[in-house]
Enzyme design. Structure first.
Site, PDB file in Angstrom:
ATOM      1  N   ASN A  11       0.918  -1.297   0.092  1.00  0.00           N
ATOM      2  CA  ASN A  11       0.093   0.257   0.059  1.00  0.00           C
ATOM      3  C   ASN A  11       0.812   1.521   0.100  1.00  0.00           C
ATOM      4  OD1 ASN A  11      -1.697   1.738   0.848  1.00  0.00           O
ATOM      5  ND2 ASN A  11      -2.268   1.362   2.680  1.00  0.00           N
ATOM      6  N   TRP A  12       0.809   1.446  -1.259  1.00  0.00           N
ATOM      7  CA  TRP A  12       1.910   2.967  -1.491  1.00  0.00           C
ATOM      8  C   TRP A  12       0.770   4.182  -0.462  1.00  0.00           C
ATOM      9  CZ3 TRP A  12       3.618   2.245  -6.810  1.00  0.00           C
ATOM     10  CH2 TRP A  12       4.904   1.456  -7.122  1.00  0.00           C
ATOM     11  N   GLU A 102      -6.538   4.260   7.673  1.00  0.00           N
ATOM     12  CA  GLU A 102      -6.744   5.751   7.370  1.00  0.00           C
ATOM     13  C   GLU A 102      -7.746   6.817   7.099  1.00  0.00           C
ATOM     14  OE1 GLU A 102      -3.176   5.022   5.477  1.00  0.00           O
ATOM     15  OE2 GLU A 102      -2.327   4.893   7.216  1.00  0.00           O
ATOM     16  N   GLU A 172      -4.849  -4.478  11.206  1.00  0.00           N
ATOM     17  CA  GLU A 172      -4.213  -3.647  10.651  1.00  0.00           C
ATOM     18  C   GLU A 172      -4.016  -2.630  11.886  1.00  0.00           C
ATOM     19  OE1 GLU A 172      -2.925  -2.680   7.087  1.00  0.00           O
ATOM     20  OE2 GLU A 172      -4.549  -1.875   7.114  1.00  0.00           O
ATOM     21  N   GLY A 178       2.122   2.439  11.299  1.00  0.00           N
ATOM     22  CA  GLY A 178       3.821   3.738  10.501  1.00  0.00           C
ATOM     23  C   GLY A 178       4.049   3.526  11.846  1.00  0.00           C
ATOM     24  N   GLY A 239       3.165  -1.425   4.337  1.00  0.00           N
ATOM     25  CA  GLY A 239       2.373   0.151   3.994  1.00  0.00           C
ATOM     26  C   GLY A 239       4.452   0.294   3.864  1.00  0.00           C
ATOM     27  N   GLY A 240       4.929   1.323   4.953  1.00  0.00           N
ATOM     28  CA  GLY A 240       6.333   1.694   4.481  1.00  0.00           C
ATOM     29  C   GLY A 240       7.546   0.672   3.851  1.00  0.00           C
TER      30      GLY A 240
HETATM   31  P1  PGA Z   1       2.433   0.338   7.714  1.00  0.00           P
HETATM   32  O1  PGA Z   1       1.474   0.705   7.339  1.00  0.00           O
HETATM   33  O2  PGA Z   1       3.233  -1.136   6.807  1.00  0.00           O
HETATM   34  O3  PGA Z   1       3.575   1.496   7.120  1.00  0.00           O
HETATM   35  O4  PGA Z   1       2.091   0.361   8.969  1.00  0.00           O
HETATM   36  C1  PGA Z   1       0.664  -0.705   6.761  1.00  0.00           C
HETATM   37  C2  PGA Z   1      -0.508  -0.047   6.046  1.00  0.00           C
HETATM   38  O5  PGA Z   1      -1.863   0.915   6.405  1.00  0.00           O
HETATM   39  O6  PGA Z   1      -1.961  -1.348   5.836  1.00  0.00           O
END
Ligand code: PGA
Length: 259
Positions: A11-12, A102, A172, A178, A239-240
């Protein structure tokens, strides 16, 4: 044990530009191809909407699937700023996220809206990753189970068992996204087990056993394996670490080996 093929999504979010997105997908495609990873693991990337077409052109033959971070459930009309299912299908998108934390906590989407999106996308033939997860406040109040099971149940409302092959769940925990604070493999597995149990209640045992449940929240190359070897964790939503080809590929490799 049912044989669930692992699934890792990158997930960018609102990151990359056109040039760096192109570089990223080229490196992921090349790396996954060289290692034969698509043979054992489903891999998808979720670039920003405006780059979907460009990224889709580059991911074309790699076996990496094109995903969208969100979608709107209405077919067309006066919905300024929104993106329809047909627009995504037009660009070769095969899978969408619904209810990412988010979207829920920053943008303000509720379960009813998440459900409308998930249902419409599934009915149109898209695969859907329905995201659920508790905040730290909810965890500390002892509400982890209720929050996740309610989000699951409400998110899947009206989606029949015959559509469940198109659905993946992503657990999640909001406090892990994050932040660098990953859930322990045991804590994550406990929630994954509860989610699967709930799927068996809503549908049936065999449907529950075939649905993949990804873990997301600060998954990195150094913690991915311990998470993915848990019996109810079937890959991750990243994510990251999905913004660095090398890290993302290491995580996919961990899933392929664990799966
Ligand atoms: P993260 O994000 O790996 O940066 O914690 C995960 C996500 O929101 O899918």
């Amino acid at each position: 044990m049912p044989d669930r093929r692992p699934f890792v999504g990158g997930n960018w979010k609102m990151n990359t530009d056109l040039a760096s997105g192109r570089e990223l997908i080229s490196a992921i495609g090349a790396g996954a191809g060289a290692d034969g990873l698509v043979a054992t693991c489903d891999i998808a990337v979720f670039p920003p909407f405006v780059y979907l077409q460009a990224i889709g052109e580059l991911s074309g033959n790699s076996g990496i699937r094109l995903g969208a971070q969100d979608v709107y459930h209405e077919p067309n009309g006066a919905f300024t700023g929104e993106i329809s299912i047909d627009m995504l299908l037009d660009l070769g998108v095969g899978v969408v996220l619904a209810g990412h934390s988010e979207r829920r906590h920053v943008i303000g989407e509720d379960d009813a809206l998440v459900n409308r999106k998930a249902r419409a996308a599934a009915e149109a033939g898209l695969e859907v990753i329905l995201c659920v997860g508790e905040t730290m406040e909810q965890r500390e109040a002892g509400d982890t189970q209720d929050v996740n099971l309610n989000q699951l149940k409400r998110g899947l409302d009206g989606i029949g068992a015959e559509r469940m092959a198109q659905i993946t769940i992503a657990y999640e925990p909001v406090w892990a996204i994050g932040t660098g604070h990953t859930a322990t493999p045991e804590d994550a597995e406990a929630v994954h087990g509860l989610l699967r149990q709930k799927l068996a209640e809503i549908y049936d045992e065999s449907t529950a056993n075939s649905v993949r449940i990804q873990y997301g929240g600060s998954v990195k190359p150094n913690n991915a394996r311990d998470l993915f070897v848990q019996p109810n964790i079937d890959g991750g939503l990243i994510g990251g670490a999905s913004l660095k080809a090398e890290d993302f590929l290491a995580i996919v490799r961990a899933a392929a080996e664990a799966g």
